[in-house]
Design a protein around this motif. Structure first.
Motif, PDB file in Angstrom:
ATOM      1  N   GLU A  95       1.377  -1.455   0.046  1.00 25.86           N
ATOM      2  CA  GLU A  95       0.408  -0.084   0.032  1.00 25.86           C
ATOM      3  C   GLU A  95       0.931   0.470  -0.006  1.00 25.86           C
ATOM      4  O   GLU A  95       1.929   1.134   0.800  1.00 25.86           O
ATOM      5  CB  GLU A  95      -1.344   0.166   1.174  1.00 25.86           C
ATOM      6  N   ASN A  96       0.511   2.137  -0.837  1.00 23.74           N
ATOM      7  CA  ASN A  96       0.922   3.076  -1.069  1.00 23.74           C
ATOM      8  C   ASN A  96      -0.040   4.407  -0.452  1.00 23.74           C
ATOM      9  O   ASN A  96      -0.925   4.673  -1.332  1.00 23.74           O
ATOM     10  CB  ASN A  96       1.773   3.526  -2.208  1.00 23.74           C
ATOM     11  N   LEU A  97       0.394   5.289   0.484  1.00 25.48           N
ATOM     12  CA  LEU A  97      -0.386   6.621   0.925  1.00 25.48           C
ATOM     13  C   LEU A  97       0.031   7.501   0.284  1.00 25.48           C
ATOM     14  O   LEU A  97       1.097   7.844   0.979  1.00 25.48           O
ATOM     15  CB  LEU A  97      -0.619   6.165   1.760  1.00 25.48           C
ATOM     16  N   TYR A  98      -0.574   8.788  -0.568  1.00 25.38           N
ATOM     17  CA  TYR A  98       0.066   9.978  -0.727  1.00 25.38           C
ATOM     18  C   TYR A  98      -1.168  11.191  -0.126  1.00 25.38           C
ATOM     19  O   TYR A  98      -2.290  11.098   0.148  1.00 25.38           O
ATOM     20  CB  TYR A  98       0.476  10.181  -1.739  1.00 25.38           C
ATOM     21  N   THR A  99      -0.750  11.521   1.087  1.00 20.67           N
ATOM     22  CA  THR A  99      -1.502  12.904   1.453  1.00 20.67           C
ATOM     23  C   THR A  99      -1.399  14.143   1.656  1.00 20.67           C
ATOM     24  O   THR A  99       0.345  15.068   1.578  1.00 20.67           O
ATOM     25  CB  THR A  99      -2.156  12.544   3.028  1.00 20.67           C
ATOM     26  N   THR A 100      -2.162  15.188   1.500  1.00 22.24           N
ATOM     27  CA  THR A 100      -1.522  16.756   2.053  1.00 22.24           C
ATOM     28  C   THR A 100      -1.573  17.014   2.881  1.00 22.24           C
ATOM     29  O   THR A 100      -0.881  17.683   4.060  1.00 22.24           O
ATOM     30  CB  THR A 100      -2.413  17.389   0.997  1.00 22.24           C
ATOM     31  N   ASP A 119      -4.052  -7.437   9.366  1.00 21.06           N
ATOM     32  CA  ASP A 119      -3.671  -8.629   8.437  1.00 21.06           C
ATOM     33  C   ASP A 119      -2.805  -7.298   7.619  1.00 21.06           C
ATOM     34  O   ASP A 119      -3.224  -6.942   6.493  1.00 21.06           O
ATOM     35  CB  ASP A 119      -4.367  -9.588   7.434  1.00 21.06           C
ATOM     36  N   PHE A 120      -2.092  -7.346   7.775  1.00 18.63           N
ATOM     37  CA  PHE A 120      -2.035  -5.579   7.438  1.00 18.63           C
ATOM     38  C   PHE A 120      -0.907  -5.223   5.993  1.00 18.63           C
ATOM     39  O   PHE A 120       0.390  -6.385   6.230  1.00 18.63           O
ATOM     40  CB  PHE A 120      -1.087  -4.173   8.000  1.00 18.63           C
ATOM     41  N   PRO A 121      -0.316  -5.180   5.145  1.00 20.69           N
ATOM     42  CA  PRO A 121       0.680  -4.945   3.864  1.00 20.69           C
ATOM     43  C   PRO A 121       1.776  -3.823   4.274  1.00 20.69           C
ATOM     44  O   PRO A 121       1.919  -3.651   4.977  1.00 20.69           O
ATOM     45  CB  PRO A 121      -0.355  -4.886   2.604  1.00 20.69           C
ATOM     46  N   ALA A 122       2.647  -4.476   3.688  1.00 20.36           N
ATOM     47  CA  ALA A 122       3.688  -3.433   3.595  1.00 20.36           C
ATOM     48  C   ALA A 122       3.192  -1.888   3.245  1.00 20.36           C
ATOM     49  O   ALA A 122       2.445  -2.701   2.163  1.00 20.36           O
ATOM     50  CB  ALA A 122       4.712  -4.180   2.805  1.00 20.36           C
ATOM     51  N   ALA A 123       3.697  -0.806   3.887  1.00 20.60           N
ATOM     52  CA  ALA A 123       2.800   0.103   3.357  1.00 20.60           C
ATOM     53  C   ALA A 123       3.707   1.532   3.718  1.00 20.60           C
ATOM     54  O   ALA A 123       4.548   1.716   4.108  1.00 20.60           O
ATOM     55  CB  ALA A 123       2.050   0.085   4.132  1.00 20.60           C
ATOM     56  N   THR A 124       4.146   1.923   2.803  1.00 18.97           N
ATOM     57  CA  THR A 124       4.876   3.687   2.856  1.00 18.97           C
ATOM     58  C   THR A 124       3.346   4.790   2.940  1.00 18.97           C
ATOM     59  O   THR A 124       2.655   4.797   2.573  1.00 18.97           O
ATOM     60  CB  THR A 124       5.534   3.725   1.256  1.00 18.97           C
ATOM     61  N   TRP A 125       3.614   6.074   3.659  1.00 21.34           N
ATOM     62  CA  TRP A 125       2.750   6.669   3.780  1.00 21.34           C
ATOM     63  C   TRP A 125       3.593   7.619   4.085  1.00 21.34           C
ATOM     64  O   TRP A 125       4.534   8.361   4.202  1.00 21.34           O
ATOM     65  CB  TRP A 125       2.136   7.313   4.797  1.00 21.34           C
ATOM     66  N   VAL A 126       3.530   8.824   2.379  1.00 19.10           N
ATOM     67  CA  VAL A 126       4.649  10.393   2.343  1.00 19.10           C
ATOM     68  C   VAL A 126       3.166  11.082   2.185  1.00 19.10           C
ATOM     69  O   VAL A 126       2.346  11.774   1.569  1.00 19.10           O
ATOM     70  CB  VAL A 126       4.668   9.915   0.755  1.00 19.10           C
ATOM     71  N   GLN A 127       4.004  11.928   3.282  1.00 17.18           N
ATOM     72  CA  GLN A 127       2.927  13.883   2.867  1.00 17.18           C
ATOM     73  C   GLN A 127       4.012  14.320   1.027  1.00 17.18           C
ATOM     74  O   GLN A 127       4.953  14.397   1.342  1.00 17.18           O
ATOM     75  CB  GLN A 127       3.611  14.941   4.669  1.00 17.18           C
ATOM     76  N   ALA A 136      -8.215  16.985  -3.572  1.00 22.26           N
ATOM     77  CA  ALA A 136      -7.728  15.193  -3.209  1.00 22.26           C
ATOM     78  C   ALA A 136      -6.841  16.005  -1.226  1.00 22.26           C
ATOM     79  O   ALA A 136      -6.154  16.611  -1.621  1.00 22.26           O
ATOM     80  CB  ALA A 136      -7.754  14.358  -3.615  1.00 22.26           C
ATOM     81  N   LEU A 137      -7.397  14.954  -0.326  1.00 22.94           N
ATOM     82  CA  LEU A 137      -6.193  15.626   0.594  1.00 22.94           C
ATOM     83  C   LEU A 137      -5.923  14.000   0.780  1.00 22.94           C
ATOM     84  O   LEU A 137      -4.671  13.589   1.499  1.00 22.94           O
ATOM     85  CB  LEU A 137      -7.185  15.106   2.087  1.00 22.94           C
ATOM     86  N   VAL A 138      -5.988  12.689   0.072  1.00 23.01           N
ATOM     87  CA  VAL A 138      -5.398  11.566  -0.094  1.00 23.01           C
ATOM     88  C   VAL A 138      -5.672  10.951  -1.271  1.00 23.01           C
ATOM     89  O   VAL A 138      -6.282  10.478  -2.124  1.00 23.01           O
ATOM     90  CB  VAL A 138      -6.040  10.821   1.787  1.00 23.01           C
ATOM     91  N   GLU A 139      -4.695   9.565  -1.859  1.00 25.28           N
ATOM     92  CA  GLU A 139      -4.432   9.045  -2.664  1.00 25.28           C
ATOM     93  C   GLU A 139      -3.693   7.841  -1.988  1.00 25.28           C
ATOM     94  O   GLU A 139      -2.888   8.086  -1.851  1.00 25.28           O
ATOM     95  CB  GLU A 139      -4.058   9.324  -3.528  1.00 25.28           C
ATOM     96  N   VAL A 140      -4.697   6.656  -2.538  1.00 22.35           N
ATOM     97  CA  VAL A 140      -3.489   5.169  -1.980  1.00 22.35           C
ATOM     98  C   VAL A 140      -3.790   4.131  -2.884  1.00 22.35           C
ATOM     99  O   VAL A 140      -5.014   4.278  -4.112  1.00 22.35           O
ATOM    100  CB  VAL A 140      -5.288   4.017  -0.897  1.00 22.35           C
ATOM    101  N   GLU A 141      -3.240   4.151  -3.678  1.00 18.84           N
ATOM    102  CA  GLU A 141      -2.395   2.821  -4.219  1.00 18.84           C
ATOM    103  C   GLU A 141      -2.383   0.791  -3.821  1.00 18.84           C
ATOM    104  O   GLU A 141      -1.451   1.830  -2.636  1.00 18.84           O
ATOM    105  CB  GLU A 141      -1.456   3.148  -5.420  1.00 18.84           C
ATOM    106  N   LEU A 142      -2.251   0.328  -4.437  1.00 17.43           N
ATOM    107  CA  LEU A 142      -2.475  -0.453  -3.797  1.00 17.43           C
ATOM    108  C   LEU A 142      -1.552  -1.777  -4.855  1.00 17.43           C
ATOM    109  O   LEU A 142      -1.815  -1.993  -6.501  1.00 17.43           O
ATOM    110  CB  LEU A 142      -3.529  -1.389  -3.555  1.00 17.43           C
ATOM    111  N   VAL A 143      -0.803  -2.769  -4.769  1.00 14.92           N
ATOM    112  CA  VAL A 143      -0.350  -4.061  -4.779  1.00 14.92           C
ATOM    113  C   VAL A 143      -1.248  -5.004  -4.577  1.00 14.92           C
ATOM    114  O   VAL A 143      -1.003  -5.458  -2.822  1.00 14.92           O
ATOM    115  CB  VAL A 143       1.257  -3.733  -5.240  1.00 14.92           C
TER     116      VAL A 143
END
Length: 147
Positions: A95-100, A119-127, A136-143
């Motif tokens: 999971e990649n989460l991008y937010t302002t 059951d959490f995935p590997a994840a990256t959160w970036v401001q 948009a406040l948030v955008e999430v992409e998944l594999v």
């Protein structure tokens, strides 16, 4: 010397065979695409999701409004995209989460966590400064990977 000639001949044969194979169109991969809004996606130049083999690549799904609403809408949208392929959040491996506003995401992480059911995935959160959709406040992409 004879081994060298055989090796060079075999190498040339493989190069010719690979070139013929590539020109026949047989080296393309099969992609199964999912569109939420094909016209808009085509205009921007992307597909909402693409499945190759057993792997599903889901484009960023955006959320607007306050953090709780934005996150709920994003993960509900992602859930629909996963369901198209017969998958759930338990199939998600990245999971990649991008937010302002990362602090708002941290405050409302419980919303996100309930979709994964522990059951959490590997994840990256970036401001970041802003997203493609300006409001948009948030955008999430998944594999995700199917069994």
């Amino acid at each position: 010397m004879e081994k060298r000639i055989i090796f060079i001949s075999l190498t040339l044969f493989m190069m010719i065979l690979n070139n013929v194979y590539a020109q026949s169109g047989q080296n393309t991969i099969e992609k199964q695409k999912f569109h939420l809004g094909k016209a808009g996606e085509d205009g921007a130049g992307y597909a909402q999701a693409v499945k190759v083999g057993k792997t599903i690549y889901i484009s960023g799904t955006v959320g607007v409004g306050d953090a709780a609403t934005a996150l709920t809408n994003v993960y509900n949208g992602l859930q629909k995209t996963l369901a198209f392929y017969g998958a759930t959040f338990q199939n998600v491996v990245k999971e990649n989460l991008y937010t302002t506003n990362i602090e708002e995401m941290k405050k409302h992480n419980d919303i996100r966590k309930k979709y994964y059911n522990n059951d959490f995935p590997a994840a990256t959160w970036v401001q970041i400064q802003r997203l493609y959709m300006e409001t948009a406040l948030v955008e999430v992409e998944l594999v995700a990977v199917l069994p």
